[in-house]
Write an enzyme that holds these catalytic residues in place. Structure first.
Site, mmCIF file in Angstrom:
data_model
loop_
_atom_site.group_PDB
_atom_site.id
_atom_site.type_symbol
_atom_site.label_atom_id
_atom_site.label_comp_id
_atom_site.label_asym_id
_atom_site.label_seq_id
_atom_site.Cartn_x
_atom_site.Cartn_y
_atom_site.Cartn_z
ATOM 1 C CB CYS A 93 -6.189 4.060 -4.212
ATOM 2 S SG CYS A 93 -7.475 2.782 -4.437
ATOM 3 C CG HIS A 131 -3.234 0.337 -3.184
ATOM 4 N ND1 HIS A 131 -3.137 1.404 -2.318
ATOM 5 C CD2 HIS A 131 -4.566 0.153 -3.406
ATOM 6 C CE1 HIS A 131 -4.348 1.834 -1.998
ATOM 7 N NE2 HIS A 131 -5.230 1.094 -2.650
ATOM 8 C CD GLU A 145 0.405 2.167 -1.730
ATOM 9 O OE1 GLU A 145 -0.722 2.173 -1.201
ATOM 10 O OE2 GLU A 145 0.574 2.319 -2.958
#
Length: 311
Positions: free
Chosen positions: A142, A235, A237
């Protein structure tokens, strides 16, 4: 093989409840294995949550991985207890003469600032430069992806008319690229940002390749230096409730025109639970990175990383 984590790290108990096998320092020291050394520069405000999210993905591998967390000397986080930082984070001066198989640098809530206005910009760029000679492969997420592309290539970020917020469909530009082994033709990933990159600016640099894009979210993954660096604008994750928590946080702050994350809640109804569509992609992304660009690329003698050049 399990993750080798610092003793008493809060993520350990959370991951054990999820039946994820983690190994604390004491037990790992009894195994005659050269673990992969992964350094994580965690710039996110809720550091314990981010630690857990990343470790959850890194754990899904047969490799033994030794994790170390890096903090900044020029910035003091406000949302993480100082005791946690002192117990589990090291600083750059302590590791600058060491070498790591892989490194992850997270996003940060500073994207509305110009890069040079970020109070830790000088230290950030110093770490990025250091990683090029001391890390086999670095995974920028990001804001960190935007920051590294700007620092190395002068690629700018541009403000969006409204926040890119939700879970979006992506395509793979080169299915034969090892990072995408096992991927479907289309897959989903979360995004949460106010700025974007322009694909045409990235394409002007012969050293950069755009690997994956989205009609709605734009450039998602780019790479350079033969896989020594990956730039991921989303993202993957994120845990199932992260976007929901961000949505509630923004509403409670009274931010104007806060819209629910798109393609996230069932029927796009924020009173309904999230529909997780990115978990399998996230696991494959991190497993493939660890396997093909860290484990298979790093030298057994970790100090020989300086001899790698471009993979």
């Amino acid at each position: 093989m399990p993750l080798n984590l610092p003793d008493k790290l809060p993520a350990i108990e959370i991951l054990k409840k999820e039946s994820i096998f983690v190994m604390e320092d004491l037990r790992a020291s009894t195994q005659d294995i050269r673990p992969l050394k992964i350094l994580i520069l965690n710039l996110m405000p809720l550091k314990i949550s981010t630690e857990t999210d990343l470790l959850r993905l890194l754990s899904n591998s047969p490799l033994q991985i030794e994790i170390e967390f890096l903090g900044l000397s020029t910035h003091t986080p406000k949302n993480t207890p100082i005791e946690h930082l002192m117990s589990f984070y090291t600083n750059f001066s302590s590791i600058k003469n060491r070498y790591f198989d892989g490194m992850i640098i997270t996003g940060a809530p500073v994207e509305m600032l110009e890069f040079e206005e970020v109070n830790y910009w000088s230290e950030m760029t110093q770490i990025c430069d250091w990683a090029r000679t001391h890390v086999t492969s670095t995974f920028y997420i990001c804001w960190a992806a935007q920051a590294a592309l700007y620092h190395f290539y002068g690629i700018k970020k541009y403000p969006l008319d409204k926040k890119l917020f939700g879970v979006f469909k992506h395509k793979v530009n080169d299915p034969s690229f090892p990072l995408f082994r096992g991927f479907d033709d289309e897959y989903y990933a979360p995004h949460s940002r106010h700025t974007t990159l322009k694909a045409e600016e990235i394409k002007q640099h012969n050293d950069l390749t755009i690997l994956s894009e989205s009609d709605e979210a734009g450039v998602y993954i780019a790479t350079s230096r033969g896989g020594r660096e990956f730039y991921v604008t989303g993202h993957s994750e994120y845990s199932p409730l992260t976007l929901h928590n961000e949505y509630i946080r923004d509403k409670e702050k009274g931010m104007d025109n806060v819209a629910p994350p798109l393609n996230y809640y069932k029927n796009n109804d924020p009173t309904q639970p999230p529909l997780v569509k990115w978990r399998s992609h996230a696991n494959m992304l991190y497993i493939n990175w660890l396997n093909y660009f860290v484990y298979q690329a790093t030298p057994y003698n970790i100090h020989d990383i300086t001899l790698l050049g471009n993979l």
